[in-house]
Design an enzyme around this catalytic site. Structure first.
Site, PDB file in Angstrom:
ATOM      1  N   CYS A  39     -21.944 -51.437 -38.542  1.00 38.20           N
ATOM      2  CA  CYS A  39     -22.210 -50.196 -37.829  1.00 38.20           C
ATOM      3  C   CYS A  39     -21.009 -49.494 -37.323  1.00 38.20           C
ATOM      4  O   CYS A  39     -21.194 -48.152 -37.211  1.00 38.20           O
ATOM      5  CB  CYS A  39     -22.872 -50.827 -36.329  1.00 38.20           C
ATOM      6  SG  CYS A  39     -21.771 -52.165 -35.513  1.00 38.20           S
ATOM      7  N   HIS A  93     -21.572 -54.219 -31.234  1.00 39.48           N
ATOM      8  CA  HIS A  93     -22.321 -52.998 -31.947  1.00 39.48           C
ATOM      9  C   HIS A  93     -21.643 -51.775 -31.455  1.00 39.48           C
ATOM     10  O   HIS A  93     -20.677 -51.934 -30.435  1.00 39.48           O
ATOM     11  CB  HIS A  93     -23.691 -53.102 -31.310  1.00 39.48           C
ATOM     12  CG  HIS A  93     -24.689 -52.365 -32.090  1.00 39.48           C
ATOM     13  ND1 HIS A  93     -24.914 -52.285 -33.436  1.00 39.48           N
ATOM     14  CD2 HIS A  93     -25.485 -51.387 -31.578  1.00 39.48           C
ATOM     15  CE1 HIS A  93     -25.691 -51.409 -33.641  1.00 39.48           C
ATOM     16  NE2 HIS A  93     -26.099 -50.653 -32.692  1.00 39.48           N
ATOM     17  N   ASP A 109     -28.369 -44.268 -32.981  1.00 41.57           N
ATOM     18  CA  ASP A 109     -28.091 -45.730 -33.393  1.00 41.57           C
ATOM     19  C   ASP A 109     -28.915 -45.920 -34.545  1.00 41.57           C
ATOM     20  O   ASP A 109     -30.047 -45.994 -34.477  1.00 41.57           O
ATOM     21  CB  ASP A 109     -28.513 -46.626 -32.144  1.00 41.57           C
ATOM     22  CG  ASP A 109     -28.215 -48.155 -32.458  1.00 41.57           C
ATOM     23  OD1 ASP A 109     -27.809 -48.550 -33.543  1.00 41.57           O
ATOM     24  OD2 ASP A 109     -28.492 -48.862 -31.650  1.00 41.57           O
TER      25      ASP A 109
END
Length: 217
Positions: A39, A93, A109
């Site tokens: 991520c 994250h 996202d």
């Protein structure tokens, strides 16, 4: 739903598709660079894309690392979640924020089941919910860094995705590892949630919401 007793969201939430003044930075998720479980690099690529296509908007963009000292952060509505509510517990994250103006902020996202993008207040309500019912080990903290700073200084040689024998936990992106002239790996500086150290600024959930959610007056 409220994030906590001090921060209340209005009931008449805006719909992104119905807001003609809002133009997403990225046409659709399929056009974005994405590799599962990387991520931080996916978000770095979003920053790079903005810097190339529309550099004038980069100052409105932010990178947010979400973690805590125990490396246990519950997030809902994540594609990796297996139950109906799509709950996962990550060690960390990373998401991308676009602060359009003093009243609107969008969240991008690539791992979320929510629309791409989603208005900040909707994303927070559905993804983070509240810390009040969680044990302290699961409270979320947020390191906010400007996109420009992230592009200039972030580095990762992907060591965190290798097993002791050198094999990959998850296949890495095909492009070369991200590095700078001064660092080949500083990911831990971003995941660390100690205030007063590292890049950017660290917030708890309440302060994070107050930083980016502006109620129209």
């Amino acid at each position: 739903m409220s994030v906590n007793a001090q921060v209340q969201f209005p009931k008449n939430e805006n719909n992104l598709k119905g807001d003609k003044s809002t133009k997403p930075l990225f046409p659709k998720p399929a056009d974005c660079s994405y590799v599962s479980c990387y991520c931080e690099e996916n978000v770095w690529k979003l920053c790079q894309d903005v810097s190339i296509r529309i550099p004038g908007e980069l100052d409105r963009c932010f990178v947010v690392f979400i973690s805590n000292p125990c490396r246990t952060v519950p997030l809902w509505k994540q594609r990796a979640g297996r139950e109906e509510d799509r709950l996962v517990i990550w060690d960390y994250h990373v998401i991308f924020l676009y602060a359009l103006d003093s009243k609107s902020c969008l969240v991008y996202d690539l791992d979320s089941e929510l629309p791409f993008p989603t208005f900040f207040h909707k994303y927070v309500t559905e993804t983070f919910r509240t810390d009040q019912v969680l044990k302290s080990d699961f409270h979320r903290f947020f390191r906010v860094v400007s996109a420009k700073q992230f592009l200039q200084h972030f580095a990762s040689d992907r060591r965190h995705m290798k097993r002791p024998d050198g094999t990959w936990i998850k296949p890495p992106p095909a492009y070369p590892a991200i590095c700078t002239s001064t660092s080949t790996h500083n990911l831990d500086e971003y995941i660390n949630m100690d205030t007063g150290t590292g890049p950017g600024q660290v917030f708890n959930l309440t302060d994070f919401v107050q930083r980016f959610y502006k109620i129209e007056k």
